[in-house]
Design an enzyme around this catalytic site. Structure first.
Site, PDB file in Angstrom:
ATOM      1  CG  ASN A  13      33.066  36.375  31.218  1.00  0.00           C
ATOM      2  OD1 ASN A  13      33.207  36.502  30.003  1.00  0.00           O
ATOM      3  ND2 ASN A  13      32.277  37.166  31.936  1.00  0.00           N
ATOM      4  CG  ASN A 100      39.774  43.323  34.674  1.00  0.00           C
ATOM      5  OD1 ASN A 100      39.107  42.414  35.162  1.00  0.00           O
ATOM      6  ND2 ASN A 100      39.353  44.584  34.659  1.00  0.00           N
ATOM      7  CG  HIS A 102      35.915  47.437  32.248  1.00  0.00           C
ATOM      8  ND1 HIS A 102      35.701  47.501  33.615  1.00  0.00           N
ATOM      9  CD2 HIS A 102      35.281  48.506  31.720  1.00  0.00           C
ATOM     10  CE1 HIS A 102      34.987  48.570  33.894  1.00  0.00           C
ATOM     11  NE2 HIS A 102      34.707  49.202  32.759  1.00  0.00           N
ATOM     12  CD  GLU A 135      51.567  48.504  39.459  1.00  0.00           C
ATOM     13  OE1 GLU A 135      51.767  49.070  38.359  1.00  0.00           O
ATOM     14  OE2 GLU A 135      51.947  47.341  39.704  1.00  0.00           O
TER      15      GLU A 135
HETATM   16  C1  GRF Z   1      31.694  40.554  33.628  1.00  0.00           C
HETATM   17  O1  GRF Z   1      30.678  41.369  33.120  1.00  0.00           O
HETATM   18  C2  GRF Z   1      33.005  41.278  33.571  1.00  0.00           C
HETATM   19  O2  GRF Z   1      33.070  42.223  32.551  1.00  0.00           O
HETATM   20  C3  GRF Z   1      33.060  41.969  34.900  1.00  0.00           C
HETATM   21  O3  GRF Z   1      32.480  41.074  35.796  1.00  0.00           O
HETATM   22  C4  GRF Z   1      31.505  40.297  35.109  1.00  0.00           C
HETATM   23  C5  GRF Z   1      31.722  38.852  35.483  1.00  0.00           C
HETATM   24  O4  GRF Z   1      30.648  38.063  35.102  1.00  0.00           O
HETATM   25  N1  GRF Z   1      34.434  42.319  35.231  1.00  0.00           N
HETATM   26  P1  GRF Z   1      30.684  36.479  35.274  1.00  0.00           P
HETATM   27  O5  GRF Z   1      30.856  36.181  36.758  1.00  0.00           O
HETATM   28  O6  GRF Z   1      31.829  35.957  34.465  1.00  0.00           O
HETATM   29  O7  GRF Z   1      29.356  36.006  34.766  1.00  0.00           O
END
Ligand code: GRF
Length: 203
Positions: A13, A100, A102, A135
């Site tokens: 990401n 965040n 998810h 939180e």
């Molecule tokens: C992603 O699947 C995200 O949804 C989760 O952690 C993962 C991170 O993946 N919170 P990367 O390190 O960005 O490949």
């Protein structure tokens, strides 16, 4: 805005955010030697590893993270693979400015292993959520979601790959929307602006 990305995994990401053209001013990892740190180095983004084992408790750890963010003049934070719950030391300081990502359609499948659990349950649809961090655990107001189908012939790896593709598409655009002020956090609600309209929603 000056953005930090909090990482702890492969960094796919982080890579997508940088490829989209977003400026990242700092990467913080809670794990050493992860792919995300390599990606930061390849792009010349300053990175810090802050290890939980070096701190007495969660509060001391989160205060160290906050101090690091302050040192770099960070105004907004994107979590991407940072597998730790943040205490109010961080969430209150950056309220409305921490996002965040998810890998499910929240409020379904909060917590760890969301992709595997959805696959095991044979859901027809799962997806990806970007939300402001509060939180609670995966409870903050939702900025954006995209549904992802589980196809009949999918292996777990196929399904996971499709979820990650959706993440790489959605997260940069959601961050851009917050960065540009098109999406704002107001009194626990999310305000969206488009054209000359504004609409609010909460959970
Ligand atoms: C992603 O699947 C995200 O949804 C989760 O952690 C993962 C991170 O993946 N919170 P990367 O390190 O960005 O490949």
């Amino acid at each position: 805005m000056r953005w930090a990305v909090l990482v702890g995994g492969t960094g796919s990401n982080l890579k997508a955010l940088l490829a989209f053209g977003l400026r990242v001013d700092l990467v913080v990892s809670h794990r050493p030697g992860v792919g995300a740190l390599d990606i930061a180095a390849e792009h010349g983004v300053p990175a810090r590893v802050i290890l939980p084992k070096d701190y007495a408790d969660r509060l001391a750890y989160d205060q160290a993270v906050c101090a690091c963010l302050e040192e770099f003049g960070i105004e907004a934070v994107a979590m991407a693979g940072f597998l730790r719950w943040l205490s109010p030391a961080v969430t209150a300081r950056y309220r409305g400015a921490i996002l965040n990502l998810h890998p499910s359609l929240l409020p379904s499948y909060t917590g760890l292993h969301a992709i595997e659990r959805a696959f095991t349950d044979r859901v027809l649809w799962s997806g990806v959520t970007v939300h402001f961090v509060d939180e609670g655990h995966d409870t903050g107001p939702i900025v954006a979601q995209v549904p992802v189908p589980r196809l009949l012939e999918d292996t777990p790896a196929d399904f996971e790959r499709r979820i990650h593709q959706a993440e790489h598409h959605l997260y940069p655009r959601a961050i851009q929307a917050v960065d540009q002020g098109w999406v704002r956090f107001i009194d626990g609600m999310v305000s969206h602006q488009g054209g000359n309209r504004e609409w609010m929603h909460g959970r």
